[in-house]
Design a protein around this motif. Structure first.
Motif, PDB file in Angstrom:
ATOM      1  N   ALA A 158       0.827  -1.208   0.000  1.00 49.10           N
ATOM      2  CA  ALA A 158       0.000   0.000   0.000  1.00 49.10           C
ATOM      3  C   ALA A 158       0.864   1.261   0.000  1.00 49.10           C
ATOM      4  CB  ALA A 158      -0.927  -0.016   1.213  1.00 49.10           C
ATOM      5  N   LEU A 159       1.883   1.287   0.845  1.00 52.23           N
ATOM      6  CA  LEU A 159       2.746   2.464   0.928  1.00 52.23           C
ATOM      7  C   LEU A 159       3.604   2.627  -0.317  1.00 52.23           C
ATOM      8  CD1 LEU A 159       3.741   2.174   4.691  1.00 52.23           C
ATOM      9  CD2 LEU A 159       2.215   3.870   3.657  1.00 52.23           C
ATOM     10  N   ILE A 196      -6.918   2.792  -1.262  1.00 55.97           N
ATOM     11  CA  ILE A 196      -6.037   1.630  -1.163  1.00 55.97           C
ATOM     12  C   ILE A 196      -6.338   0.935   0.155  1.00 55.97           C
ATOM     13  CG2 ILE A 196      -3.656   0.820  -1.090  1.00 55.97           C
ATOM     14  CD1 ILE A 196      -2.832   3.252  -2.700  1.00 55.97           C
ATOM     15  N   PHE A 197      -6.642  -0.351   0.062  1.00 56.69           N
ATOM     16  CA  PHE A 197      -7.068  -1.130   1.220  1.00 56.69           C
ATOM     17  C   PHE A 197      -6.001  -2.166   1.560  1.00 56.69           C
ATOM     18  CE2 PHE A 197      -9.948  -4.797   2.655  1.00 56.69           C
ATOM     19  CZ  PHE A 197     -10.027  -4.347   3.960  1.00 56.69           C
ATOM     20  N   ALA A 198      -5.553  -2.185   2.825  1.00 53.80           N
ATOM     21  CA  ALA A 198      -4.594  -3.183   3.323  1.00 53.80           C
ATOM     22  C   ALA A 198      -5.213  -3.878   4.526  1.00 53.80           C
ATOM     23  CB  ALA A 198      -3.281  -2.520   3.706  1.00 53.80           C
ATOM     24  N   TRP A 199      -5.150  -5.201   4.534  1.00 50.64           N
ATOM     25  CA  TRP A 199      -5.825  -5.932   5.614  1.00 50.64           C
ATOM     26  C   TRP A 199      -4.943  -6.959   6.316  1.00 50.64           C
ATOM     27  CZ3 TRP A 199      -6.786  -6.432   0.411  1.00 50.64           C
ATOM     28  CH2 TRP A 199      -6.603  -7.684  -0.169  1.00 50.64           C
ATOM     29  N   LEU A 200      -3.796  -7.257   5.781  1.00 50.51           N
ATOM     30  CA  LEU A 200      -2.899  -8.205   6.443  1.00 50.51           C
ATOM     31  C   LEU A 200      -1.910  -7.393   7.284  1.00 50.51           C
ATOM     32  CD1 LEU A 200      -2.343 -11.258   6.651  1.00 50.51           C
ATOM     33  CD2 LEU A 200      -0.608 -10.967   4.873  1.00 50.51           C
ATOM     34  N   LEU A 201      -2.286  -7.150   8.523  1.00 52.16           N
ATOM     35  CA  LEU A 201      -1.506  -6.279   9.392  1.00 52.16           C
ATOM     36  C   LEU A 201      -0.725  -7.109  10.401  1.00 52.16           C
ATOM     37  CD1 LEU A 201      -4.168  -3.502  10.136  1.00 52.16           C
ATOM     38  CD2 LEU A 201      -2.590  -3.684   8.200  1.00 52.16           C
ATOM     39  N   ASP A 226       3.943  -0.496  12.315  1.00 51.07           N
ATOM     40  CA  ASP A 226       3.733   0.899  12.680  1.00 51.07           C
ATOM     41  C   ASP A 226       2.624   1.432  11.774  1.00 51.07           C
ATOM     42  OD1 ASP A 226       3.791   3.567  13.292  1.00 51.07           O
ATOM     43  OD2 ASP A 226       5.839   3.914  12.559  1.00 51.07           O
ATOM     44  N   LEU A 227       1.465   1.701  12.332  1.00 53.60           N
ATOM     45  CA  LEU A 227       0.305   2.092  11.536  1.00 53.60           C
ATOM     46  C   LEU A 227       0.294   3.577  11.176  1.00 53.60           C
ATOM     47  CD1 LEU A 227      -2.525   0.050  13.315  1.00 53.60           C
ATOM     48  CD2 LEU A 227      -1.119  -0.610  11.348  1.00 53.60           C
ATOM     49  N   GLU A 228       1.134   4.355  11.830  1.00 56.74           N
ATOM     50  CA  GLU A 228       1.094   5.798  11.618  1.00 56.74           C
ATOM     51  C   GLU A 228       1.350   6.200  10.159  1.00 56.74           C
ATOM     52  OE1 GLU A 228       3.277   9.709  13.505  1.00 56.74           O
ATOM     53  OE2 GLU A 228       2.801   8.019  14.813  1.00 56.74           O
ATOM     54  N   PRO A 229       2.370   5.636   9.464  1.00 53.58           N
ATOM     55  CA  PRO A 229       2.559   6.017   8.057  1.00 53.58           C
ATOM     56  C   PRO A 229       1.357   5.674   7.182  1.00 53.58           C
ATOM     57  CG  PRO A 229       4.521   4.934   8.914  1.00 53.58           C
ATOM     58  CD  PRO A 229       3.450   4.745   9.939  1.00 53.58           C
ATOM     59  N   ALA A 230       0.709   4.549   7.467  1.00 53.93           N
ATOM     60  CA  ALA A 230      -0.453   4.158   6.680  1.00 53.93           C
ATOM     61  C   ALA A 230      -1.617   5.108   6.917  1.00 53.93           C
ATOM     62  CB  ALA A 230      -0.858   2.728   7.028  1.00 53.93           C
ATOM     63  N   ILE A 231      -1.832   5.485   8.161  1.00 55.26           N
ATOM     64  CA  ILE A 231      -2.920   6.415   8.479  1.00 55.26           C
ATOM     65  C   ILE A 231      -2.657   7.764   7.820  1.00 55.26           C
ATOM     66  CG2 ILE A 231      -4.139   7.609  10.332  1.00 55.26           C
ATOM     67  CD1 ILE A 231      -3.360   5.180  12.135  1.00 55.26           C
ATOM     68  N   SER A 232      -1.430   8.240   7.922  1.00 54.81           N
ATOM     69  CA  SER A 232      -1.071   9.534   7.324  1.00 54.81           C
ATOM     70  C   SER A 232      -1.181   9.506   5.808  1.00 54.81           C
ATOM     71  CB  SER A 232       0.355   9.917   7.731  1.00 54.81           C
ATOM     72  OG  SER A 232       0.465  10.050   9.132  1.00 54.81           O
ATOM     73  N   SER A 233      -1.035   8.317   5.221  1.00 54.80           N
ATOM     74  CA  SER A 233      -1.106   8.172   3.762  1.00 54.80           C
ATOM     75  C   SER A 233      -2.502   7.812   3.276  1.00 54.80           C
ATOM     76  CB  SER A 233      -0.110   7.102   3.302  1.00 54.80           C
ATOM     77  OG  SER A 233       1.213   7.461   3.626  1.00 54.80           O
ATOM     78  N   ALA A 234      -3.484   7.881   4.166  1.00 50.55           N
ATOM     79  CA  ALA A 234      -4.885   7.608   3.818  1.00 50.55           C
ATOM     80  C   ALA A 234      -5.078   6.199   3.267  1.00 50.55           C
ATOM     81  CB  ALA A 234      -5.398   8.648   2.822  1.00 50.55           C
ATOM     82  N   ILE A 235      -4.439   5.229   3.933  1.00 51.25           N
ATOM     83  CA  ILE A 235      -4.649   3.817   3.599  1.00 51.25           C
ATOM     84  C   ILE A 235      -5.828   3.300   4.419  1.00 51.25           C
ATOM     85  CG2 ILE A 235      -3.631   1.514   3.555  1.00 51.25           C
ATOM     86  CD1 ILE A 235      -2.229   3.558   1.717  1.00 51.25           C
ATOM     87  N   ASP A 236      -6.802   2.668   3.755  1.00 48.89           N
ATOM     88  CA  ASP A 236      -7.894   2.019   4.473  1.00 48.89           C
ATOM     89  C   ASP A 236      -7.340   0.745   5.123  1.00 48.89           C
ATOM     90  OD1 ASP A 236     -11.077   2.767   3.202  1.00 48.89           O
ATOM     91  OD2 ASP A 236      -9.273   3.853   2.628  1.00 48.89           O
ATOM     92  N   ALA A 256      -8.170   7.537  11.166  1.00 41.77           N
ATOM     93  CA  ALA A 256      -7.861   6.339  10.378  1.00 41.77           C
ATOM     94  C   ALA A 256      -9.153   5.789   9.774  1.00 41.77           C
ATOM     95  CB  ALA A 256      -7.197   5.287  11.252  1.00 41.77           C
ATOM     96  N   ARG A 257      -9.123   5.513   8.476  1.00 38.75           N
ATOM     97  CA  ARG A 257     -10.284   4.934   7.816  1.00 38.75           C
ATOM     98  C   ARG A 257     -10.187   3.416   7.941  1.00 38.75           C
ATOM     99  NH1 ARG A 257     -10.936   8.277   2.857  1.00 38.75           N
ATOM    100  NH2 ARG A 257      -9.229   7.009   2.071  1.00 38.75           N
ATOM    101  N   ILE A 258     -11.191   2.803   8.604  1.00 40.99           N
ATOM    102  CA  ILE A 258     -11.083   1.383   8.927  1.00 40.99           C
ATOM    103  C   ILE A 258     -12.264   0.596   8.387  1.00 40.99           C
ATOM    104  CG2 ILE A 258      -9.707   1.857  10.984  1.00 40.99           C
ATOM    105  CD1 ILE A 258     -12.231   1.278  12.668  1.00 40.99           C
ATOM    106  N   HIS A 259     -12.010  -0.696   8.143  1.00 42.70           N
ATOM    107  CA  HIS A 259     -13.019  -1.660   7.734  1.00 42.70           C
ATOM    108  C   HIS A 259     -13.047  -2.746   8.811  1.00 42.70           C
ATOM    109  CE1 HIS A 259     -12.691  -0.641   3.165  1.00 42.70           C
ATOM    110  NE2 HIS A 259     -12.172   0.349   3.892  1.00 42.70           N
ATOM    111  N   LEU A 260     -14.145  -2.861   9.524  1.00 43.43           N
ATOM    112  CA  LEU A 260     -14.250  -3.842  10.603  1.00 43.43           C
ATOM    113  C   LEU A 260     -14.578  -5.213  10.012  1.00 43.43           C
ATOM    114  CD1 LEU A 260     -16.285  -1.810  13.249  1.00 43.43           C
ATOM    115  CD2 LEU A 260     -13.804  -2.186  13.159  1.00 43.43           C
TER     116      LEU A 260
END
Length: 357
Positions: free
Chosen positions: A67-68, A81-86, A91-101, A122-126
């Motif tokens: 994603a990044l 851009i959606f990432a789900w394998l965390l 470190d989630l901060e770069p993803a949140i700042s980059s508007a990654i779902d 943070a844009r999240i999908h539960l």
């Protein structure tokens, strides 16, 4: 003859054709193009740019590095851009700042978001587990996950964009049960205060065959690349086109002790060619299909020649493609080697040059 005699050709017009077919099929649901594993070995950035040009607005990256990397390559919002394998240690901060779902399955992941210092929601999908057991909150844990998300949304820490799940896509009755569980989870989430305008459940097979699995968004992976499941209808029957062609050239011709001849190509198991292929599948030379024979070597494969075959060093050899030149398709390769066509393409070595066409 050098290894550059071999190449992977990626037909981006075929990919865009597939996107158009799939988009029309599932409308009004939106389409997410999944690009895990370097876009199934087809080339990440080129596939994404081609998909966006075809009208796609959602990209499924699988993991945060992918994603990044896309954001770094200039794939900017409003593309989602959606990432789900965390990883638990991501470190989630770069993803949140980059508007990654982000796909979220646990309260611990929500707490990690809450402790980040990105300064934006943070844009999240539960995710609810509906039976596949591939991450996702259990039915018992679901209310607590949703309640924590609602709490953080009120604080401006997250935006709950979606509720989602994975299903097995193997058994129709089992999938129906999973769909019913998903609908119940969505209802429960909304009772608890989650608006979540987007619901997504289906990947390629379910989205193609079941209207009730499409909801608001579908995740198309293998079908975008013209890779249907083994033992089923062909890509052509489904209105799709295979995107990848694998080619090489004859590097040597040798006589054999039995009086026959064999030709070699500089592709072997180090390049990702299946060791099950010899004796089970052929390749095309001059539009004629000729069998691969043992042994498959680390960087070389052998082709059986009839005495009448007019084959010379330098001749083009097509291992797989859309079948238009007499070559087998990836679906045929998968059936012959008892594996999935998508596994065959992601195995291919990066040392094989790729050419976008």
């Amino acid at each position: 003859m050098t290894r550059d005699a071999s190449e992977i050709v990626v037909d981006l017009s075929a990919l865009q054709h597939n996107v158009a077919v799939l988009t029309a099929l599932v409308a009004p649901s939106e389409v997410m193009v999944v690009v895990k594993n370097d876009a199934y070995g087809h080339g990440l950035v080129d596939v994404v740019r081609s998909s966006l040009a075809a009208g796609v607005t959602w990209i499924g990256a699988l993991d945060l590095p992918t994603a990044l990397a896309l954001r770094g390559a200039g794939i900017s919002p409003p593309t989602r851009i959606f990432a789900w394998l965390l990883d638990p240690f991501d470190d989630l901060e770069p993803a949140i700042s980059s508007a990654i779902d982000l796909g979220i399955s646990t309260i611990e992941q929500l707490d990690a978001i809450a402790s980040s210092r990105s300064g934006v929601a943070a844009r999240i999908h539960l995710k609810i587990d509906t039976g596949l057991h591939r991450n996702g909150a259990t039915v018992e844990d679901w209310p607590r996950l949703v309640a924590r998300a609602v709490q953080l949304e009120k604080q401006g820490v997250v935006e709950v964009a979606a509720v989602w799940t994975h299903i097995a896509e193997a058994d129709d009755a089992e999938d129906s049960t999973s769909i019913a569980r998903f609908e119940s989870a969505v209802t429960r989430a909304r009772e608890l205060g989650v608006e979540a305008p987007i619901r997504h459940l289906a990947a390629s097979a379910a989205a193609f065959s079941r209207c009730d699995a499409r909801f608001d968004l579908v995740r198309f992976g293998a079908f975008v690349y013209g890779l249907p499941p083994g033992g089923g209808p062909s890509a052509q029957t489904m209105g799709l086109r295979q995107v990848m062609t694998l080619r090489s050239r004859v590097t040597a011709i040798e006589g054999r002790s039995d009086g026959r001849r064999r030709a070699s190509i500089d592709l072997g198991y180090a390049d990702g060619i299946s060791t099950r292929a010899p004796g089970r599948i052929g390749v095309a030379i001059h539009g004629r299909r000729l069998p691969l024979i043992a042994p498959l070597e680390v960087d070389r494969a052998w082709i059986d020649l009839e005495p009448t075959d007019d084959v010379a060093v330098g001749d083009l050899v097509t291992l797989w493609g859309d079948g238009g030149a007499g070559e087998p398709t990836l679906q045929e390769w998968g059936d012959a080697t008892s594996t999935m066509s998508e596994e065959l393409v992601v195995r291919l070595s990066p040392r094989i040059p790729r050419r976008m066409a």
